[in-house]
Design a protein around this motif. Structure first.
Motif, PDB file in Angstrom:
ATOM      1  N   TYR A 118      33.780  38.927  44.845  1.00  0.00           N
ATOM      2  CA  TYR A 118      33.119  38.865  43.548  1.00  0.00           C
ATOM      3  C   TYR A 118      31.638  39.196  43.657  1.00  0.00           C
ATOM      4  O   TYR A 118      31.026  39.667  42.694  1.00  0.00           O
ATOM      5  CB  TYR A 118      33.304  37.486  42.924  1.00  0.00           C
ATOM      6  CG  TYR A 118      34.742  37.131  42.643  1.00  0.00           C
ATOM      7  CD1 TYR A 118      35.561  38.006  41.939  1.00  0.00           C
ATOM      8  CD2 TYR A 118      35.293  35.938  43.081  1.00  0.00           C
ATOM      9  CE1 TYR A 118      36.887  37.692  41.668  1.00  0.00           C
ATOM     10  CE2 TYR A 118      36.608  35.609  42.819  1.00  0.00           C
ATOM     11  CZ  TYR A 118      37.403  36.491  42.120  1.00  0.00           C
ATOM     12  OH  TYR A 118      38.719  36.174  41.865  1.00  0.00           O
TER      13      TYR A 118
ATOM     14  N   PRO B  16      38.954  45.066  41.911  1.00  0.00           N
ATOM     15  CA  PRO B  16      37.574  44.796  42.317  1.00  0.00           C
ATOM     16  C   PRO B  16      36.797  46.002  42.841  1.00  0.00           C
ATOM     17  O   PRO B  16      35.623  46.174  42.503  1.00  0.00           O
ATOM     18  CB  PRO B  16      37.725  43.719  43.400  1.00  0.00           C
ATOM     19  CG  PRO B  16      39.127  43.869  43.897  1.00  0.00           C
ATOM     20  CD  PRO B  16      39.923  44.284  42.703  1.00  0.00           C
TER      21      PRO B  16
ATOM     22  N   LEU C 259      38.793  41.923  37.021  1.00  0.00           N
ATOM     23  CA  LEU C 259      38.621  41.457  38.398  1.00  0.00           C
ATOM     24  C   LEU C 259      39.822  41.746  39.288  1.00  0.00           C
ATOM     25  O   LEU C 259      39.736  41.610  40.506  1.00  0.00           O
ATOM     26  CB  LEU C 259      38.330  39.952  38.413  1.00  0.00           C
ATOM     27  CG  LEU C 259      37.038  39.490  37.735  1.00  0.00           C
ATOM     28  CD1 LEU C 259      36.894  37.981  37.860  1.00  0.00           C
ATOM     29  CD2 LEU C 259      35.824  40.193  38.317  1.00  0.00           C
TER      30      LEU C 259
END
Length: 249
Positions: free
Chosen positions: A111, A82, A79
């Motif tokens: 996200y 991204p 993450l």
């Protein structure tokens, strides 16, 4: 363009079936038990485009798909990259590949754009309260909470994991509290407790980094299984009264 620490073509514990596992470089957490401190620095690793990484995965597509497998993005912490992660996952989905991310939920950016192309999230919950989380990871829980909110909204399938450390996260009280936290998530297909081990401790010495859990023994696998049974609402393996396993005798 992204940075990859390493690649495993026959991953067996990184999601369903056989997996092509891309270990992303970089992690914002500093977990006391991390066995891959060499993944922390996001400026290291192999520089690669999403298209190049896809080509590597596609070479094994026929093989891992026969097992019901696919591609898993692990780390480090995927993450933390991204845009690169979302692009790679999108390309995988366009090529009919099952996608998973193995994450601690501590990243940056949007996200939603990542979860849009993710079939399975394997979420490692480090601790259940702010004090314990900071003690183990050196960071606050805010980013994890943000990811958890997005995850719950997305409806993405979920596996939950938690590392059991002697004297830190191995009490029945802690496990019962962990169960309450895990019950807040939907679409949970698997829950697993992982016993703490010291296989990566030698890396710290080689890198000149103090190992925070020096002297802590590996977690007993039998006791970990007993705690996992409690977490899943089953009876403990010895008897109904909760007698400790032979590891502690």
């Amino acid at each position: 363009m992204g940075r990859i620490h390493s690649i495993e073509t026959l991953g067996l514990v990184d999601g369903p079936g056989i997996r092509f596992v891309a270990f992303f470089q970089g992690c914002g957490l500093r977990c006391s038990y991390c066995h891959n401190p060499d993944t922390w620095d996001i400026n290291k690793g192999m520089e690669i485009t999403a298209e190049e990484l896809l080509k590597k995965a596609v070479r094994y597509k026929a093989y891992f798909q026969r097992s019901g497998g696919g591609v898993t993005c692990s780390g480090g912490e995927p993450l933390l990259q991204p845009e690169f992660l979302a692009e790679f996952l999108r390309l995988c989905k366009e090529n009919g590949i099952h996608t998973a991310i193995d994450t601690a939920g501590f990243g940056k950016g949007s996200y939603d754009s990542i979860l849009k192309y993710t079939d399975l999230v394997i979420l490692d919950i480090k601790h259940i309260n702010s004090a314990g989380y900071r003690e183990l990871t050196g960071r606050d829980m805010g980013e994890l909470e943000s990811f958890a909110m997005c995850l719950k909204k997305s409806g993405t399938k979920l596996w939950l994991r938690h590392v059991v450390i002697p004297g830190i996260t191995d009490s029945e009280e802690h496990i019962r509290s962990m169960k309450k936290v895990m019950m807040e998530f939907d679409n949970v297909g698997n829950i697993e407790l992982l016993p703490y081990h010291i296989l990566g401790a030698n890396k710290y010495e080689a890198m000149g980094i103090p190992y925070k859990l020096k002297g802590v023994a590996p977690m007993c696998k039998d006791r970990t299984k007993e705690l996992e049974n409690i977490l899943k609402g089953q009876k403990e393996s010895d008897n109904e009264t909760g007698t400790l396993s032979h590891c502690y005798h």
